[in-house]
Design an enzyme around this catalytic site. Structure first.
Site, PDB file in Angstrom:
ATOM      1  N   THR A  81       4.287   5.392   6.458  1.00 49.84           N
ATOM      2  CA  THR A  81       5.484   5.018   7.228  1.00 49.84           C
ATOM      3  C   THR A  81       6.341   6.253   7.477  1.00 49.84           C
ATOM      4  O   THR A  81       6.747   6.524   8.611  1.00 49.84           O
ATOM      5  CB  THR A  81       6.290   3.939   6.470  1.00 49.84           C
ATOM      6  OG1 THR A  81       5.462   2.786   6.321  1.00 49.84           O
ATOM      7  CG2 THR A  81       7.554   3.561   7.217  1.00 49.84           C
ATOM      8  N   SER A 115      -2.156   7.332   4.172  1.00 48.42           N
ATOM      9  CA  SER A 115      -1.491   6.598   3.095  1.00 48.42           C
ATOM     10  C   SER A 115      -2.398   6.556   1.881  1.00 48.42           C
ATOM     11  O   SER A 115      -3.527   6.040   1.962  1.00 48.42           O
ATOM     12  CB  SER A 115      -1.202   5.178   3.594  1.00 48.42           C
ATOM     13  OG  SER A 115      -0.687   4.401   2.550  1.00 48.42           O
ATOM     14  N   HIS A 161      -2.406   4.822  -0.889  1.00 47.36           N
ATOM     15  CA  HIS A 161      -2.805   3.565  -1.553  1.00 47.36           C
ATOM     16  C   HIS A 161      -3.859   2.789  -0.766  1.00 47.36           C
ATOM     17  O   HIS A 161      -4.365   1.776  -1.234  1.00 47.36           O
ATOM     18  CB  HIS A 161      -1.595   2.692  -1.881  1.00 47.36           C
ATOM     19  CG  HIS A 161      -0.883   2.071  -0.730  1.00 47.36           C
ATOM     20  ND1 HIS A 161      -0.955   0.733  -0.462  1.00 47.36           N
ATOM     21  CD2 HIS A 161      -0.046   2.586   0.201  1.00 47.36           C
ATOM     22  CE1 HIS A 161      -0.191   0.450   0.590  1.00 47.36           C
ATOM     23  NE2 HIS A 161       0.373   1.557   1.004  1.00 47.36           N
ATOM     24  N   THR A 198      12.205  16.693  -4.060  1.00 52.59           N
ATOM     25  CA  THR A 198      11.259  17.070  -5.119  1.00 52.59           C
ATOM     26  C   THR A 198       9.948  16.324  -4.929  1.00 52.59           C
ATOM     27  O   THR A 198       9.945  15.110  -4.685  1.00 52.59           O
ATOM     28  CB  THR A 198      11.867  16.731  -6.500  1.00 52.59           C
ATOM     29  OG1 THR A 198      13.078  17.455  -6.614  1.00 52.59           O
ATOM     30  CG2 THR A 198      10.920  17.101  -7.636  1.00 52.59           C
ATOM     31  N   CYS A 210       6.302 -13.397   7.655  1.00 54.75           N
ATOM     32  CA  CYS A 210       7.224 -14.507   7.431  1.00 54.75           C
ATOM     33  C   CYS A 210       8.610 -13.913   7.263  1.00 54.75           C
ATOM     34  O   CYS A 210       8.877 -13.227   6.284  1.00 54.75           O
ATOM     35  CB  CYS A 210       6.801 -15.259   6.183  1.00 54.75           C
ATOM     36  SG  CYS A 210       7.620 -16.827   6.017  1.00 54.75           S
TER      37      CYS A 210
HETATM   38  N1  PLP Z   1      -0.060   2.272   9.246  1.00 52.65           N
HETATM   39  C1  PLP Z   1      -1.024   1.366   9.045  1.00 52.65           C
HETATM   40  C2  PLP Z   1      -2.091   1.182  10.075  1.00 52.65           C
HETATM   41  C3  PLP Z   1      -1.020   0.596   7.885  1.00 52.65           C
HETATM   42  O1  PLP Z   1      -1.969  -0.323   7.694  1.00 52.65           O
HETATM   43  C4  PLP Z   1       0.015   0.799   6.935  1.00 52.65           C
HETATM   44  C5  PLP Z   1       0.082  -0.026   5.702  1.00 52.65           C
HETATM   45  O2  PLP Z   1       0.206  -1.208   5.746  1.00 52.65           O
HETATM   46  C6  PLP Z   1       0.984   1.754   7.190  1.00 52.65           C
HETATM   47  C7  PLP Z   1       0.904   2.475   8.349  1.00 52.65           C
HETATM   48  C8  PLP Z   1       2.109   2.019   6.226  1.00 52.65           C
HETATM   49  O3  PLP Z   1       1.640   2.750   5.138  1.00 52.65           O
HETATM   50  P1  PLP Z   1       2.563   3.020   3.854  1.00 52.65           P
HETATM   51  O4  PLP Z   1       2.456   1.800   3.015  1.00 52.65           O
HETATM   52  O5  PLP Z   1       1.930   4.200   3.180  1.00 52.65           O
HETATM   53  O6  PLP Z   1       3.927   3.332   4.325  1.00 52.65           O
END
Ligand code: PLP
Length: 406
Positions: free
Chosen positions: A71, A204, A206, A242, A356
């Site tokens: 994000t 990202s 995770h 940081t 939602c």
């Molecule tokens: N972009 C896409 C295509 C995603 O699937 C996601 C996560 O849901 C994000 C961006 C956002 O990632 P983050 O959770 O690292 O901000």
């Protein structure tokens, strides 16, 4: 009850190798910006993690800025070039209509800065219309945002072709790669930034088994971009604050381990020294005996092949058009919220594109952009699979879905 987790696209369970790397890094003290030995040790760990990621993603060390996730990276990729732009005639920004909210959500800020935002239509499976993109592009466009593959439907986007169209008009191409690292792109083959042709790309941690709250932005050398998060001089003055040492170390370790798992064919996050002599042997036993596929693709295939397709409609029917680990479907007449709750009660966790908010179900903007009705856009179900999903789990989940669809 053993739960079945089919929401890897929302967040992948933490990778074993990443957990170990983070535990080791947690023993360190200090701040990477400090001059003393403790600080320098932290700096070394961060540099090593960045170098590993750059090698695995196919870019140079200096082209990766570490962020708090995709994000933040997307915000930087859109606002940064808009701030740096010196040409007032380049005042338009194009985005595919199916971008993630982290991209579309930058619109009000960009508009306040004087930019005009235009959404590029997609076809029935959510693929950006290159003819529409080409028609919209001219020398007034600063930047085009098209994601690598859609996070709801899994649909691959023709990024290489999109980048060529953007570059022909002197515009930048930003590609949200949050869901795709490690997968084989139908147009460019094995994952690599060079083949993609994007000037900016977001990641990202995770999504590939690293911790949440950490990610990266690739900025091709020479791209005009200003920082958004100002303050300290971290990340070569491109991103103050940081550094998230544990997150960065875990993200890099997970990336390496996940890619090696894909390459070795185990699909699992097993450290090389703990793998058996055969690539299909995990330390816990034989993968086949455990019912594990070599990777998420087989589980996803098993799931899709068990569905009653007369009642459960696949949104992207041809597997070649989508990421192998995402299967998106609708059951006409049953909204996503109902299905998510029913499946949850049966021990199965899945995702839906419909958010939602304030008690009412919002239709998926992705399905609306594909031409579905408001009611249909509330029916989207996303099943996403990972290296630890077993074929047995996938088959059980398909049977439960079929039962609810009758
Ligand atoms: N972009 C896409 C295509 C995603 O699937 C996601 C996560 O849901 C994000 C961006 C956002 O990632 P983050 O959770 O690292 O901000």
């Amino acid at each position: 009850m053993n739960r079945i987790y089919l929401d890897w696209a929302a967040s992948a369970p933490m990778n074993l190798v990443a957990k170990r790397a983070m535990a080791a890094a947690s023993e360190k003290i200090g701040n990477a910006s400090s001059q003393h030995q403790e600080g320098r040790q932290q700096r070394t760990l961060i540099d090593e993690a960045r170098a590993l990621m750059a090698m695995k993603l196919g870019c140079s060390f200096g082209e990766l800025i570490l962020t708090s996730g995709a994000t933040e990276a997307a915000q930087m990729a859109l606002i940064g070039p808009a701030l740096a732009n010196k040409n007032p005639k380049r005042n338009r920004i194009l985005m595919s209509a199916v971008e993630h909210h982290c991209v579309l959500g930058q619109t009000p800020w960009l508009e306040r800065m004087g930019y005009q935002i235009e959404l590029i239509p997609v076809d029935r499976i959510g693929r950006v219309r290159l003819d529409e993109l080409s028609a919209a592009l001219d020398e007034t466009v600063l930047l085009v945002a098209v994601m690598h593959a859609n996070n709801e439907l899994g649909t691959w986007q023709p990024i290489k072709a999109g980048a060529e169209l953007a570059h022909a008009q002197g515009a930048l191409l930003f590609c949200d790669c949050a869901q795709t690292v490690g997968a084989v792109d139908p147009w460019i083959g094995a994952w690599n930034l060079e083949g993609l042709g994007a000037d900016l790309a977001s990641f990202s941690g995770h999504k590939w088994g690293g911790p949440q709250g950490v990610g990266a932005l690739f900025i091709r050398a020479g791209t005009a971009i200003d920082p958004v998060l100002r303050g300290g001089g971290q990340e070569r003055e491109m991103r103050a604050g940081t550094e998230n040492l544990l997150g960065i170390v875990g993200m890099a370790a997970a990336l390496e381990s996940t890619l090696e798992g894909l390459e070795s064919g185990t699909g699992l996050d097993v450290p090389p020294e703990e793998r058996g002599s055969s690539p299909r042997q995990a330390p816990h036993g034989n993968l086949r005996e455990m019912g594990l596929g070599p990777n998420e693709n087989q589980a996803a295939q098993a799931f899709a092949s068990h569905l009653h397709l007369a009642r459960v409609h696949l949104t992207v029917p041809n597997p070649a058009d989508r990421l192998p680990q995402i299967v998106h479907a609708r059951i006409p007449g049953i909204d996503a919220e109902t299905m998510v709750i029913r499946l949850d009660q049966e021990g199965i966790a899945i995702g839906s594109g419909a958010a939602c908010s304030s008690g009412s179900l919002e239709p998926s903007h992705v399905l609306l952009a594909c031409g579905y009705t408001m009611a249909e856009a509330k029916e989207g179900l996303r099943f996403s699979f990972g290296p630890r999903t077993t074929i047995q789990e996938a088959s059980i989940a398909a049977e439960v879905v079929n039962r609810f669809a009758l």
